[in-house]
Design a protein around this motif. Sequence first.
Motif, PDB file in Angstrom:
ATOM      1  N   GLY A   1      -5.924  -9.409  -1.696  1.00  0.00           N
ATOM      2  CA  GLY A   1      -6.255  -8.479  -0.396  1.00  0.00           C
ATOM      3  C   GLY A   1      -6.472  -7.049  -0.723  1.00  0.00           C
ATOM      4  N   ALA A   2      -5.504  -6.530  -1.100  1.00  0.00           N
ATOM      5  CA  ALA A   2      -5.500  -5.288  -1.655  1.00  0.00           C
ATOM      6  C   ALA A   2      -6.654  -4.730  -2.375  1.00  0.00           C
ATOM      7  CB  ALA A   2      -4.491  -4.546  -2.357  1.00  0.00           C
ATOM      8  N   LEU A   3      -7.124  -5.344  -3.185  1.00  0.00           N
ATOM      9  CA  LEU A   3      -8.108  -5.204  -4.484  1.00  0.00           C
ATOM     10  C   LEU A   3      -9.640  -5.453  -3.356  1.00  0.00           C
ATOM     11  CD1 LEU A   3      -7.131  -7.017  -7.496  1.00  0.00           C
ATOM     12  CD2 LEU A   3      -7.631  -4.731  -7.151  1.00  0.00           C
ATOM     13  N   ILE A   4      -9.707  -6.243  -2.715  1.00  0.00           N
ATOM     14  CA  ILE A   4     -10.924  -6.308  -1.718  1.00  0.00           C
ATOM     15  C   ILE A   4     -10.913  -5.206  -1.002  1.00  0.00           C
ATOM     16  CG2 ILE A   4     -12.069  -7.724  -0.044  1.00  0.00           C
ATOM     17  CD1 ILE A   4     -10.943 -10.357  -1.047  1.00  0.00           C
ATOM     18  N   ALA A   5      -9.954  -4.532  -0.347  1.00  0.00           N
ATOM     19  CA  ALA A   5      -9.986  -3.460   0.587  1.00  0.00           C
ATOM     20  C   ALA A   5     -10.501  -2.330  -0.459  1.00  0.00           C
ATOM     21  CB  ALA A   5      -8.793  -3.186   1.061  1.00  0.00           C
ATOM     22  N   VAL A   6     -10.086  -2.127  -1.697  1.00  0.00           N
ATOM     23  CA  VAL A   6     -10.467  -0.966  -2.498  1.00  0.00           C
ATOM     24  C   VAL A   6     -12.064  -1.118  -2.962  1.00  0.00           C
ATOM     25  CG1 VAL A   6     -10.173  -0.005  -4.749  1.00  0.00           C
ATOM     26  CG2 VAL A   6      -8.105  -0.666  -3.436  1.00  0.00           C
ATOM     27  N   ALA A   7     -12.179  -2.515  -3.447  1.00  0.00           N
ATOM     28  CA  ALA A   7     -13.669  -2.607  -3.753  1.00  0.00           C
ATOM     29  C   ALA A   7     -14.789  -2.563  -2.619  1.00  0.00           C
ATOM     30  CB  ALA A   7     -13.796  -4.192  -4.277  1.00  0.00           C
ATOM     31  N   LEU A   8     -14.358  -2.853  -1.352  1.00  0.00           N
ATOM     32  CA  LEU A   8     -15.502  -2.803  -0.414  1.00  0.00           C
ATOM     33  C   LEU A   8     -15.280  -1.402   0.299  1.00  0.00           C
ATOM     34  CD1 LEU A   8     -15.054  -6.056   1.358  1.00  0.00           C
ATOM     35  CD2 LEU A   8     -16.588  -5.524   0.130  1.00  0.00           C
TER      36      LEU A   8
ATOM     37  N   PHE B   1      -8.241   2.388   6.963  1.00  0.00           N
ATOM     38  CA  PHE B   1      -8.062   1.232   6.281  1.00  0.00           C
ATOM     39  C   PHE B   1      -8.073   1.156   4.854  1.00  0.00           C
ATOM     40  CE2 PHE B   1      -9.026  -3.492   5.273  1.00  0.00           C
ATOM     41  CZ  PHE B   1      -8.008  -3.858   6.121  1.00  0.00           C
ATOM     42  N   ALA B   2      -8.704   2.015   4.568  1.00  0.00           N
ATOM     43  CA  ALA B   2      -9.114   2.183   3.136  1.00  0.00           C
ATOM     44  C   ALA B   2      -7.868   3.178   2.412  1.00  0.00           C
ATOM     45  CB  ALA B   2     -10.246   2.624   2.617  1.00  0.00           C
ATOM     46  N   GLY B   3      -6.979   3.732   3.143  1.00  0.00           N
ATOM     47  CA  GLY B   3      -6.126   4.957   3.006  1.00  0.00           C
ATOM     48  C   GLY B   3      -5.093   4.277   2.534  1.00  0.00           C
ATOM     49  N   LEU B   4      -3.955   4.970   2.032  1.00  0.00           N
ATOM     50  CA  LEU B   4      -2.670   4.340   1.510  1.00  0.00           C
ATOM     51  C   LEU B   4      -1.995   3.385   2.595  1.00  0.00           C
ATOM     52  CD1 LEU B   4      -1.652   7.441  -0.763  1.00  0.00           C
ATOM     53  CD2 LEU B   4      -2.645   5.149  -1.363  1.00  0.00           C
ATOM     54  N   LEU B   5      -2.084   3.979   3.720  1.00  0.00           N
ATOM     55  CA  LEU B   5      -1.529   3.172   4.974  1.00  0.00           C
ATOM     56  C   LEU B   5      -2.057   1.926   5.206  1.00  0.00           C
ATOM     57  CD1 LEU B   5      -0.231   6.100   7.505  1.00  0.00           C
ATOM     58  CD2 LEU B   5       0.993   4.221   6.166  1.00  0.00           C
ATOM     59  N   GLY B   6      -3.560   1.854   4.844  1.00  0.00           N
ATOM     60  CA  GLY B   6      -4.208   0.708   5.043  1.00  0.00           C
ATOM     61  C   GLY B   6      -4.149  -0.415   4.020  1.00  0.00           C
ATOM     62  N   LEU B   7      -3.739   0.040   2.931  1.00  0.00           N
ATOM     63  CA  LEU B   7      -3.882  -0.800   1.682  1.00  0.00           C
ATOM     64  C   LEU B   7      -2.861  -1.937   1.825  1.00  0.00           C
ATOM     65  CD1 LEU B   7      -5.616  -0.923  -0.893  1.00  0.00           C
ATOM     66  CD2 LEU B   7      -3.950   0.105  -2.058  1.00  0.00           C
ATOM     67  N   PRO B   8      -1.732  -1.531   2.046  1.00  0.00           N
ATOM     68  CA  PRO B   8      -0.787  -2.586   2.646  1.00  0.00           C
ATOM     69  C   PRO B   8      -1.128  -3.601   3.627  1.00  0.00           C
ATOM     70  CG  PRO B   8       0.455  -0.492   2.174  1.00  0.00           C
ATOM     71  CD  PRO B   8      -0.676  -0.386   2.210  1.00  0.00           C
TER      72      PRO B   8
ATOM     73  N   ARG C   1     -14.545   2.498 -11.167  1.00  0.00           N
ATOM     74  CA  ARG C   1     -13.615   3.023 -10.122  1.00  0.00           C
ATOM     75  C   ARG C   1     -12.199   3.114 -10.482  1.00  0.00           C
ATOM     76  NH1 ARG C   1     -15.894  -0.099  -5.231  1.00  0.00           N
ATOM     77  NH2 ARG C   1     -14.156   1.045  -4.262  1.00  0.00           N
ATOM     78  N   ILE C   2     -11.815   2.049 -11.218  1.00  0.00           N
ATOM     79  CA  ILE C   2     -10.540   1.924 -11.633  1.00  0.00           C
ATOM     80  C   ILE C   2     -10.283   2.052 -13.237  1.00  0.00           C
ATOM     81  CG2 ILE C   2      -8.321   0.555 -11.408  1.00  0.00           C
ATOM     82  CD1 ILE C   2      -9.301  -0.357  -8.910  1.00  0.00           C
ATOM     83  N   ALA C   3      -9.415   2.900 -13.486  1.00  0.00           N
ATOM     84  CA  ALA C   3      -9.598   2.995 -15.107  1.00  0.00           C
ATOM     85  C   ALA C   3      -8.788   1.864 -15.712  1.00  0.00           C
ATOM     86  CB  ALA C   3      -8.574   4.209 -15.354  1.00  0.00           C
TER      87      ALA C   3
ATOM     88  N   LEU D   1      -8.981 -10.543 -11.139  1.00  0.00           N
ATOM     89  CA  LEU D   1      -9.224 -10.084 -12.366  1.00  0.00           C
ATOM     90  C   LEU D   1     -10.657 -10.170 -12.619  1.00  0.00           C
ATOM     91  CD1 LEU D   1      -8.153  -9.564 -15.131  1.00  0.00           C
ATOM     92  CD2 LEU D   1      -8.680 -11.829 -16.066  1.00  0.00           C
ATOM     93  N   GLY D   2     -11.558 -10.845 -11.975  1.00  0.00           N
ATOM     94  CA  GLY D   2     -13.154 -10.818 -11.823  1.00  0.00           C
ATOM     95  C   GLY D   2     -13.244  -9.648 -11.149  1.00  0.00           C
ATOM     96  N   LEU D   3     -12.394  -9.291  -9.939  1.00  0.00           N
ATOM     97  CA  LEU D   3     -12.833  -8.310  -9.143  1.00  0.00           C
ATOM     98  C   LEU D   3     -12.696  -6.910  -9.893  1.00  0.00           C
ATOM     99  CD1 LEU D   3     -13.936  -7.817  -6.242  1.00  0.00           C
ATOM    100  CD2 LEU D   3     -11.496  -7.851  -5.518  1.00  0.00           C
ATOM    101  N   LEU D   4     -11.523  -6.809 -10.445  1.00  0.00           N
ATOM    102  CA  LEU D   4     -11.233  -5.819 -11.184  1.00  0.00           C
ATOM    103  C   LEU D   4     -12.208  -5.236 -12.300  1.00  0.00           C
ATOM    104  CD1 LEU D   4      -7.398  -6.025 -11.908  1.00  0.00           C
ATOM    105  CD2 LEU D   4      -8.640  -3.956 -10.758  1.00  0.00           C
TER     106      LEU D   4
END
Length: 354
Positions: free
Chosen positions: A118-125, A131-138, A192-194, A183-186
Amino acid sequence: MAGETLRLLRRRARPMRIGLWAGLALALGMSLGMGMALGPVSIPLPELGRVLMARIRPGEGVDPTLMTIVWEVRIPRVLLMALAGAALAGAGAAYQGLFRNPLADPYLIGVAAGANLGALIAVALNFPGVFAGLLGLPLAAFIGGILTVGLVYRLARVGKTLPLTTLLLSGVAVGAVLNALSLGLLMLMVGRIAPYRAWIWMLGGYALGGWPALWGALPYVALGLGALVALGYPLDVLQFGEEQALQLGLPVERVKRLAIAAATLATAGAVAFTGIIGFVGLIAPHLARLLIGPRYSRVIPASILLGATLLALADLLSRILIPPQEIPLTLLTALLGGPFFLYLLSSTRRGAFF
């Protein structure tokens, strides 16, 4: 006569319980102190004390480099890991009481994998606004986790029972699928993510560290754990069985929904910033039961203290074992948690579970 004997035994047991709680708090304090003092740069305890006091009394004249190491690196890292350990352990204790299953924990029943996805989808989209901020990630992690626990519960339930085998198989299968999707999403988000951060995120660690991550996780974990501590007594009543709990006046369905939501919220707050860390939610509640007995009103707070201590120590080991490399936390917790899980599984099959 029997009542007087019972009161006498309770009076004698009270100092022992107070000493036990004090010991758990002391162990947590020591683990936090070691986490702040030890690392690639070791800081003697007197110097660490001066650095900590320098924020209160700026005229102490401490080394600015040590100030940066302690206040900008180690304190947020140690506190975030302790917070994550407390969240996973408290959630594990609640899931075990809720499902009345000694092997339920956020990792084994797939909730951590769902929260991570769920967190990774929020980052990816790159969801807009807060919602994409640090309070929205959880919050995104919570949605992923709550959907996962609902799916696993439906897959595992046989009639009105929740057999151990189907719960574990459903959790492991769902978790494996969700981990593969993560894993596929990463891999799609390379750039975007090291790669190093992606690796740590999948195996647990200080992937998104710093004070912002700590403040982002804190409200979710605090709210979830606070609710779980308050639900300790209802979970004790639930151990008698749902019919008996209803006869005693317990609103069973409401308690179950609240416990699932609170445990998943705490898990989401941790996983969103530390990735998936396995077995803490399994080990800490069982150690708590050994130390303080089976009542969930005590097991949940004891698990929170033990989980925070265990993960703070595991994080310290991950930094100092093979410097400058950092070992992912799940590798360390699995070395302890894997054999422990097999022991519990064997004990459960023999009916000799403690």
